[in-house]
Scaffold this motif. Structure first.
Motif, PDB file in Angstrom:
ATOM      1  N   MET A   1       0.847  -1.184   0.000  1.00 17.29           N
ATOM      2  CA  MET A   1       0.000   0.000   0.000  1.00 17.29           C
ATOM      3  C   MET A   1       0.887   1.239   0.000  1.00 17.29           C
ATOM      4  N   MET A   2       0.497   2.185  -0.798  1.00 17.34           N
ATOM      5  CA  MET A   2       1.246   3.424  -0.933  1.00 17.34           C
ATOM      6  C   MET A   2       0.411   4.574  -0.369  1.00 17.34           C
ATOM      7  N   GLY A   3       1.011   5.369   0.491  1.00 16.55           N
ATOM      8  CA  GLY A   3       0.311   6.547   0.994  1.00 16.55           C
ATOM      9  C   GLY A   3       0.456   7.676  -0.005  1.00 16.55           C
ATOM     10  N   ILE A   4      -0.654   8.255  -0.414  1.00 18.54           N
ATOM     11  CA  ILE A   4      -0.622   9.363  -1.368  1.00 18.54           C
ATOM     12  C   ILE A   4      -0.794  10.651  -0.590  1.00 18.54           C
ATOM     13  N   THR A  85      -7.374   6.319  -0.678  1.00 20.05           N
ATOM     14  CA  THR A  85      -7.061   5.036  -0.052  1.00 20.05           C
ATOM     15  C   THR A  85      -7.158   3.907  -1.079  1.00 20.05           C
ATOM     16  N   GLU A  86      -8.204   3.926  -1.908  1.00 16.88           N
ATOM     17  CA  GLU A  86      -8.357   2.895  -2.938  1.00 16.88           C
ATOM     18  C   GLU A  86      -7.178   2.887  -3.898  1.00 16.88           C
ATOM     19  N   TYR A  87      -6.767   4.051  -4.337  1.00 16.04           N
ATOM     20  CA  TYR A  87      -5.622   4.111  -5.243  1.00 16.04           C
ATOM     21  C   TYR A  87      -4.341   3.709  -4.519  1.00 16.04           C
ATOM     22  N   SER A  91      -1.161   0.945  -5.061  1.00 21.01           N
ATOM     23  CA  SER A  91       0.100   1.661  -5.306  1.00 21.01           C
ATOM     24  C   SER A  91       0.063   2.478  -6.595  1.00 21.01           C
ATOM     25  N   GLN A  92      -1.041   3.172  -6.791  1.00 20.20           N
ATOM     26  CA  GLN A  92      -1.203   4.019  -7.959  1.00 20.20           C
ATOM     27  C   GLN A  92      -1.582   5.433  -7.537  1.00 20.20           C
TER      28      GLN A  92
END
Length: 124
Positions: A1-4, A85-87, A91-92
């Motif tokens: 998971m990537m935090g945006i 959160t979904e993206y 990891s996008q």
């Protein structure tokens, strides 16, 4: 998971329209959302980015109460957070169009949206 990393700011447009501005991807991407209601400028709290509690707003022949306006702002902010959160799970980083469509879908403003980027990642 990537935090945006993103930021949201609710503000009152000069015509009285309540707006939310979202910025992300090092402020390269920006989307504005109209909350769909108006407020009186003198009853807007810039510090809290909400209308002052227990106020009534009559703009353009329509009357809005503070609770309804603030709830609408909160609803938008929640949908924006869910979208990031979904993206992030995939990891996008969304494009401006993708974010706007996903938030509008979550708000029930549009029926369905094709998220080829997310779905391609899920199956790939």
């Amino acid at each position: 998971m990537m935090g945006i990393s993103h930021s949201c700011r609710a503000f009152l447009h000069k015509n009285g329209q309540v707006m939310i501005r979202v910025r992300w991807n090092n402020r390269k991407c920006e989307v504005g959302f109209s909350v769909g209601c108006n407020a009186d400028l003198e009853k807007w709290d810039n510090e809290n980015q909400r209308v002052r509690y227990n106020t009534t707003h009559k703009v353009g022949g329509k009357v809005y109460v503070a609770r309804d306006i603030n709830n609408r702002i909160s609803q938008f902010l929640e949908c924006i957070e869910e979208s990031f959160t979904e993206y992030g799970v995939h990891s996008q980083i969304p494009t401006t169009k993708e974010l706007k469509e996903l938030v509008n879908e979550k708000l029930g403003r549009i029926e369905t949206v094709s998220y080829t980027h997310l779905r391609a990642h899920e199956t790939g």
